[in-house]
Design an enzyme around this catalytic site. Sequence first.
Site, short mmCIF file in Angstrom:
data_model
loop_
_atom_site.label_atom_id
_atom_site.label_comp_id
_atom_site.label_asym_id
_atom_site.label_seq_id
_atom_site.Cartn_x
_atom_site.Cartn_y
_atom_site.Cartn_z
CE LYS A 151 20.17 -28.07 -19.50
NZ LYS A 151 21.41 -27.39 -20.35
CB THR A 190 23.88 -30.59 -19.70
OG1 THR A 190 23.60 -29.34 -20.34
CG2 THR A 190 24.91 -30.88 -19.09
CG HIS A 195 14.12 -18.40 18.40
ND1 HIS A 195 14.28 -19.91 19.21
CD2 HIS A 195 15.41 -18.57 17.88
CE1 HIS A 195 15.57 -20.33 19.02
NE2 HIS A 195 16.09 -19.58 18.08
O1 LIG Z 1 15.12 -27.14 22.05
C1 LIG Z 1 16.12 -25.91 22.20
N1 LIG Z 1 17.13 -26.45 21.67
C2 LIG Z 1 18.30 -25.79 21.92
O2 LIG Z 1 19.34 -26.32 21.38
C3 LIG Z 1 18.30 -24.40 22.01
N2 LIG Z 1 19.27 -23.41 22.24
C4 LIG Z 1 18.35 -22.09 22.48
O3 LIG Z 1 18.86 -21.16 22.67
N3 LIG Z 1 17.19 -22.50 22.53
C5 LIG Z 1 17.11 -24.00 22.35
N4 LIG Z 1 16.03 -24.71 22.37
#
Ligand SMILES: O=c1[nH]c(=O)c2[nH]c(=O)[nH]c2[nH]1
Length: 299
Positions: free
Chosen positions: A19, A65, A261
Amino acid sequence: MSKGTKESQACLGRHQHGKSRVRVGRVWRMADGKNVFREYSVNTTLFSAMEHSYLEGTNDGMTATDTQKNMCYFVAKQLDRPCSVEEYAIALGRKFVSEYPLVSAAIIEVDQKPWQRVSVDGEAHNHGFAISGTEVRMTRVEVRKSGEVDVQSGFRELRLCKTTQSGYEGFHRDQYTLLPDTKERLMASSVMCTWSYFGGAQDYDMEYKKIRQKLVDAFFGTPKSGVYSPSVQKTLYEMGESVIDGCPEVEWIMLNMPNLHFNPLHPVASKFEHDVYFPTSEPHGTIEAVVQRRQRARL
Ligand SMILES: O=c1[nH]c(=O)c2[nH]c(=O)[nH]c2[nH]1
């Protein structure tokens, strides 16, 4: 493998039933007036001798279940003192393998919501709780009829960010490469990790706090100057290494660290001075590794 029907080329392979997402709330009311509160989401998986169900369509001896769901509540009630999420999962797994003759093993996965006791006027509240972060504590235990128990613990969605002391350079360059080398960037991740204990732990709550702190300390470094990260990969390894070296009860640790990023923004009529960024979550880098103990490593 079990046999199928005579005419068919097919036969039954691995099978399991369970479950998912059984939501459990548990309050323990202590003699001193304090309440202890947990919220779990439980997945149960049973391995049992139920070939006849798949092959003959008969359900004799099957732990439905729905029964598995009810057991999540029964065992929560039975635990009459506050316990760690791992102890709850182990108790539930043990109940399945001891109660049902056809069940040879149970895997119990439990997520624990990040409820924290609140403070009012600087004092810990008896029965007030709040969620302020995203971090979910997780466990996965496997209990076998023989009595063996494997315990894995971890968490997901621990969001970490450092605003300097990170760079990325020296990577392979070709006609497809646009990313410039940098010694200065912002590094952010939402860490997911699981680790395995050699034969369990004495105090799972204490171990959890210790391991989590080691990971955070290694990510950031010392408060004033931090620690330079040449890549998410190196930081991930240092985080895992500090757990393996500082926590002898841990066999291995798997870390999954998306690279969330924060791209430099070049505002109109101005240059980028490491101050205004464009945060993104898609696409993001995905970096994952297991850091394991040299001796006794099992992975
Ligand atoms: O710390 C990073 N690792 C990566 O593998 C990677 N690839 C990327 O484009 N930027 C980064 N930064």
